[in-house]
Every structure is written in C-alpha cells, then in structure tokens.
Design an enzyme around this catalytic site. Structure first.
Site, mmCIF file in Angstrom:
data_model
loop_
_atom_site.group_PDB
_atom_site.id
_atom_site.type_symbol
_atom_site.label_atom_id
_atom_site.label_comp_id
_atom_site.label_asym_id
_atom_site.label_seq_id
_atom_site.Cartn_x
_atom_site.Cartn_y
_atom_site.Cartn_z
ATOM 1 N N LYS A 215 38.023 54.656 30.245
ATOM 2 C CA LYS A 215 37.696 54.993 31.639
ATOM 3 C C LYS A 215 36.468 55.890 31.760
ATOM 4 O O LYS A 215 35.706 55.765 32.720
ATOM 5 C CB LYS A 215 38.897 55.656 32.313
ATOM 6 C CG LYS A 215 40.045 54.692 32.555
ATOM 7 C CD LYS A 215 41.167 55.368 33.306
ATOM 8 C CE LYS A 215 42.466 54.638 33.065
ATOM 9 N NZ LYS A 215 43.121 54.165 34.279
ATOM 10 N N LYS B 123 51.474 49.166 41.104
ATOM 11 C CA LYS B 123 51.428 48.272 42.252
ATOM 12 C C LYS B 123 52.758 47.570 42.501
ATOM 13 O O LYS B 123 53.421 47.150 41.551
ATOM 14 C CB LYS B 123 50.348 47.216 42.002
ATOM 15 C CG LYS B 123 48.968 47.821 41.825
ATOM 16 C CD LYS B 123 48.024 46.872 41.114
ATOM 17 C CE LYS B 123 46.712 47.553 40.800
ATOM 18 N NZ LYS B 123 45.893 46.768 39.858
ATOM 19 N N PHE C 203 40.607 64.218 43.264
ATOM 20 C CA PHE C 203 41.721 63.459 43.813
ATOM 21 C C PHE C 203 41.359 63.090 45.252
ATOM 22 O O PHE C 203 41.140 63.968 46.091
ATOM 23 C CB PHE C 203 43.010 64.275 43.766
ATOM 24 C CG PHE C 203 44.172 63.565 44.401
ATOM 25 C CD1 PHE C 203 44.745 62.468 43.775
ATOM 26 C CD2 PHE C 203 44.693 63.983 45.623
ATOM 27 C CE1 PHE C 203 45.811 61.798 44.358
ATOM 28 C CE2 PHE C 203 45.762 63.312 46.205
ATOM 29 C CZ PHE C 203 46.321 62.214 45.574
ATOM 30 N N ARG D 33 40.845 41.682 31.801
ATOM 31 C CA ARG D 33 41.885 40.678 31.496
ATOM 32 C C ARG D 33 42.285 39.997 32.793
ATOM 33 O O ARG D 33 41.829 40.383 33.860
ATOM 34 C CB ARG D 33 43.124 41.400 30.965
ATOM 35 C CG ARG D 33 43.555 42.515 31.925
ATOM 36 C CD ARG D 33 44.844 43.173 31.491
ATOM 37 N NE ARG D 33 44.994 44.503 32.050
ATOM 38 C CZ ARG D 33 45.559 44.797 33.207
ATOM 39 N NH1 ARG D 33 46.004 43.831 33.980
ATOM 40 N NH2 ARG D 33 45.659 46.046 33.622
ATOM 41 N N GLU E 160 37.948 51.736 37.601
ATOM 42 C CA GLU E 160 37.965 51.187 36.233
ATOM 43 C C GLU E 160 37.816 49.672 36.287
ATOM 44 O O GLU E 160 37.923 49.075 37.362
ATOM 45 C CB GLU E 160 39.277 51.549 35.520
ATOM 46 C CG GLU E 160 40.501 50.932 36.180
ATOM 47 C CD GLU E 160 41.738 50.948 35.293
ATOM 48 O OE1 GLU E 160 41.620 51.151 34.076
ATOM 49 O OE2 GLU E 160 42.836 50.713 35.822
ATOM 50 N N HIS F 292 43.593 51.331 47.523
ATOM 51 C CA HIS F 292 43.186 50.703 46.265
ATOM 52 C C HIS F 292 42.687 49.308 46.602
ATOM 53 O O HIS F 292 43.452 48.455 47.048
ATOM 54 C CB HIS F 292 44.372 50.635 45.292
ATOM 55 C CG HIS F 292 44.051 49.902 44.023
ATOM 56 N ND1 HIS F 292 44.032 50.515 42.790
ATOM 57 C CD2 HIS F 292 43.727 48.602 43.801
ATOM 58 C CE1 HIS F 292 43.716 49.620 41.866
ATOM 59 N NE2 HIS F 292 43.522 48.450 42.451
ATOM 60 N N ASN G 128 39.548 46.261 34.735
ATOM 61 C CA ASN G 128 40.629 45.669 33.954
ATOM 62 C C ASN G 128 40.068 44.409 33.305
ATOM 63 O O ASN G 128 39.694 43.457 33.982
ATOM 64 C CB ASN G 128 41.823 45.340 34.838
ATOM 65 C CG ASN G 128 42.539 46.602 35.302
ATOM 66 O OD1 ASN G 128 43.041 46.667 36.411
ATOM 67 N ND2 ASN G 128 42.572 47.635 34.468
ATOM 68 N N LYS H 90 42.866 62.716 33.995
ATOM 69 C CA LYS H 90 43.205 61.335 33.639
ATOM 70 C C LYS H 90 42.895 61.048 32.176
ATOM 71 O O LYS H 90 41.836 61.415 31.664
ATOM 72 C CB LYS H 90 42.426 60.355 34.526
ATOM 73 C CG LYS H 90 42.843 60.439 35.995
ATOM 74 C CD LYS H 90 41.974 59.575 36.907
ATOM 75 C CE LYS H 90 42.281 58.100 36.749
ATOM 76 N NZ LYS H 90 41.632 57.324 37.867
#
Ligand code: ADP
Ligand code: ADP
Ligand code: MG
Length: 460
Positions: free
Chosen positions: A116, A237, A202, A295, A291, A208, A293, A158
């Site tokens: 990240k 999620k 934050f 995949r 970030e 999202h 993902n 994080k």
C-alpha cells in the site's frame, strides 16, 4: 489457445472460473484440500488433485504443491482467483519460469504495486491524490507523532501488507496513536509477515468507490466504470452496486475523472490483466486513492452485468496474449446491478461464523437474478476458510427495480442448517436511506447501533 487451466482456489470463485473455462472449451483442473473433497469445484472440474490438509498454509498457499499438480496435469495456465496466492508476485514468477501462464497481472506490474505504501507513492507520481499522510513506511514513534501533528487527527495506522479489512486502526490523539502504532506493527508482523505500517488521514463519512480496469499485454488500458462498496462492516464489503448512487445523484462529473485517474495509475504501473483501483470519496466530492487490488474481485459480477463484459473470460484471453478487442468508447453501461454477499454468520450474535451442514437449500431465480455459489443441500461449510456461502446478484432497469428485485430474491432464498446474513441484507434493502442512495461506510454501524438501541428499549 489454452487447452487446460488449473484453478488454484476454492469456493464460489473456483466455480466461476471453471464455468468460464468450459464456455471457452478449455479443460479444467481443480486442486483441493482434504476438507474440500466434496466441494463443488472438485465435482465440476475435469480433473481434481488433492494438495494437502485443510489449513491453507498446508494446501491453497503451497506454491510447490500447486506447481507439482500443474505439472502432473500438464496445464497451460493457472488462474489464482482472489485471496490465497492471487497477489503473490513470487508465485506468478514461479509459474512463468515453469512455462505455465499466470492468469493475472505480469510480475513487474505486481511489483510496481507491491504494497500500500509503494502504491500510494506511485499514485502521487501519476498525479492522483491520496489521503494526506506519511511518505512511506513509518518506523519510529516520534515520526508517527510528527505526521499526525502535520495532518491532524483522526488518523489511520495501516499495515502496508494489510487486506480483507484487517490491519488498520484509528487514532484520535497522541496517546492512542503511540499505543496503536506499536500494536499495529506487532499485529502486522504476525498476520501478514511484514511489520511495515504507514499513517494516513482518516476521512470521515467516506464512500468507497472503485474502478474496474482491464489492460492487455500491448499496453492498452481501459476502465469499466465504478462500483460503490460503501456498505461495509468492519471495513469488509457486504453489498456492492454499479453505478454508484453517490455519483449518479450528486457528482455526475466525477465518474469520468475517477475513471481517468484509475487508468493513469494503471498506466504508471504498466498494469496488465484485470484489476481494481480503489478510492474513497468524501461528501464534498474529493477523491483519494486507496490501493490497487491486483486480481479479480469478489464483486466483479455487478460490473459484468452493467457492461455486458465477461471479466474472467477477458482475464484468460489477455493472459493468452490477445489484445483487448474493445476501446474505452465501446464501453457502455445499461441498467443497475447490486450484489449481496451471503455469509454463514449469525447477524443476531455479532456476525459470529456459523459453519456446518446445509440441510435445505433453495436459491432464488427468475428474471435478472444471478447466483454465484458453491453451496448445495448436504454441503458442509468447513470452519477453515472464509464464511461466504455465495453472492446474489440482481440487475434491473434502474436502481429502484434492482432493489425491489433483490428484496424479492432474498425472500425466496432458503437455507437451513446454518445461520446466514440473508435477514440482515433484507433489512438493508428496506432501509429508507439505502433506498434513497444516501449512505457512507458508516451505514452498517449506524444501522446496528439503531437495532441495539431498539433491543435495549424493548428490554427496559
Ligand atoms: P474484494 O476487495 O475483492 O471484495 P476482499 O477485500 O473482501 O475482496 O478480499 C477478498 C478475499 O481475499 C477475502 O477472502 C480476503 O480474506 C482475502 N484477502 C484479501 N487481501 C488479503 C491479504 N492481504 N491477506 C489475506 N487475505 C486477503
Ligand atoms: P483492505 O486492503 O483491507 O481492502 P483498504 O485500504 O482498501 O484496505 O481499506 C478498506 C476500507 O477501510 C475502505 O473501504 C474504507 O471503508 C476504510 N478505510 C481505509 N482507509 C481509510 C481512510 N483513510 N479513511 C477512512 N476510511 C478508510
Ligand atoms: Mg481494499
């Protein structure tokens, strides 16, 4: 053309990949752990090879055993699904060095987005904003305090290697930051084998919003619009939809901007195959990169439904070296699609996992309804892996129709023997704010808080 593909995963995603292969006339090889011997993916594949005991560290994470299975079965390629080895660049490299195609991004793209903190730096170079925060990994307490002083509380600590909603904590002041910093590092080392943490602002009441991208091996990258995944519990999620009601109702112009930002990041990483660029968007329409993902994602079907593009087939074709047949201007959107994740958990007992034998099973059908699952009557959900039973995806001509259809489908869904989150998903479909499309990542916490208050009132 691939003749045979090994699927290095289990559950619904293994079934999803096997189905795509069958439609492409590709033979399939399943691998499975001892506890998964009766699992659907084992029954559906043309061949199946046991690779070890139930814990994933002794089966689905064993590169050596998966490669051996691939060599014995003589496959052309491996599809890693999501989770497990899907974002492991070393695994992708081992595949390539054994002359087995890895159906995912090329290792150099994975390395460009290895964690990240590295991804944040890359986004900045691509001219995309990230939440204010540290420049890379924070090693010392004093440095953490200095960053928090500069950006202001609340902040998030994080783990650079975190995932699946784990490895992040909020700090509201110096005391909780110092305490959280040390615990976060220890936990990150234990959970992800990497103690690196960084600090970012934050963002309050965020949405999202993520962008699906596809890139071929010739450098062409397009995006397939957004998914709104703000309905989360503990940063995981529960419901995803496309298009995003926030962008539809409030920030129409943002769609194009975020889409282009996602493509810029993907281009900077020389990204190939399918991926998702995640953002958080605040109430003023500011968007920040989170970030990538690297995949196929759990929630990919909602994008497939509104674009008509089969993402798993696209992954396979790209891995075969085929150029993308479509351009950005060919991507069009139709209707509205929603996905509910159905988990074997007890919503009335803090979502405690409820593995065990499914006794009765009847899944919804009818117009606009799609089920992605490996479940069936008599199947035993093992306690070893995640608790997802399946995904219910519905599509309607607009959001209103999709919600009413989801409500109808959830009503039809019958599962006995294990506890499920179906009733909780129904409560969300009936919530006035959800129906209006007014929600942020705090939605579930607020809904549960309300339910708790009602319970307390009933008792007193
Ligand atoms: P998505 O973003 O595709 O919806 P999730 O974040 O829910 O996916 O994660 C998908 C799967 O991958 C889950 O089973 C999750 O536990 C797993 N996962 C994702 N990242 C990690 C990680 N860094 N370590 C372990 N498991 C992960
Ligand atoms: P993971 O790898 O676990 O998916 P992400 O960085 O994608 O981690 O974050 C997961 C979720 O946590 C986000 O969807 C969001 O709800 C929340 N989150 C992450 N970073 C922030 C932030 N800086 N401010 C507010 N919420 C955040
Ligand atoms: Mg994420």
């Amino acid at each position: 053309m691939f003749e045979k593909v090994l699927v290095a995963n289990r559950g619904e995603i293994a079934v999803r990949i096997i189905r795509a292969c069958k439609e492409l006339n590709i033979r399939t090889v399943a691998v499975y752990s001892e506890i998964d011997a009766n699992s659907m993916h084992v029954q559906m594949a043309d061949e199946a090879i046991c690779i070890g005991k139930a814990p994933s560290s002794e089966s689905y994470l064993r590169i050596d055993r998966i490669i051996s299975a691939a060599e014995i079965a003589d496959v052309d390629a491996i599809h890693p699904g999501y989770g497990f080895l899907s974002e492991n660049a070393h695994f992708a490299e081992v595949c390539e060095s054994c002359n087995i195609r890895f159906i995912g991004p090329q290792p150099r793209a994975m390395n460009a987005l290895s964690d990240k903190a590295v991804s944040r730096a890359l986004a900045k170079r691509a001219g995309v904003e990230t939440p204010p925060g540290s420049d890379g990994i924070v090693e010392k307490e004093a440095e953490a305090l200095a960053v928090a002083k500069r950006i202001g509380y609340p902040v998030m600590i994080k783990a650079v290697a975190g995932g699946g909603g784990r490895g992040m904590r909020i700090a509201h002041n110096d005391i909780s930051l110092v305490k959280g910093f040390h615990t976060a590092r220890t936990e990150a080392e234990k959970c992800f084998g990497n103690s690196g943490v960084y600090i970012e602002k934050f963002i309050e009441n965020p949405h999202h919003i993520e962008i699906q991208i596809l890139g071929d091996n010739k450098g062409k990258i397009i995006h397939l619009g957004e998914r709104d995944c703000s309905i989360q519990r503990r940063n995981q999620k529960l419901i995803e939809e496309s298009p995003s009601p926030l962008l539809e109702n409030k920030f129409k112009k943002l769609r194009d901007k975020i889409g282009k930002a996602a493509v810029r990041i993907a281009e900077a990483a020389k990204y190939t195959n399918a991926g998702t660029v995640e953002f958080i968007v605040d109430d003023n329409g500011n968007y920040y990169f989170l970030e990538v993902n690297k995949r196929i994602q759990v929630e990919h079907p909602v994008t497939e439904e509104v674009t008509g593009i089969d993402l798993v087939k696209a992954q396979i074709e790209i891995a075969m070296g085929e150029p993308l047949r479509i351009s950005q201007s060919d991507v069009t959107f139709k209707g509205h699609s929603i996905e509910c994740r159905i988990n074997a958990e007890d919503p009335f007992d803090d979502f405690r996992p409820s593995p065990g034998r499914i006794e009765m099973y009847y899944q919804p059908g009818g117009r606009g309804v799609r089920m992605e699952t490996h479940a069936y009557a008599g199947y035993t959900i093992p306690p070893t892996y995640d608790s997802m039973i399946g995904k219910l995806i519905v599509t309607g001509k607009d959001r209103r129709e999709a919600i009413d259809r989801m409500n109808r489908a959830l009503n039809e869904y019958l599962i006995t023997g294990v506890k499920t989150t179906i009733s909780f998903q129904q409560a969300i479909m009936q919530d006035p704010n959800f129906r209006r499309g007014v929600y942020s990542t705090n939605f579930v916490e607020q809904l549960l808080g309300g339910a708790r208050r009602e319970l307390i009132q009933e008792k007193s």
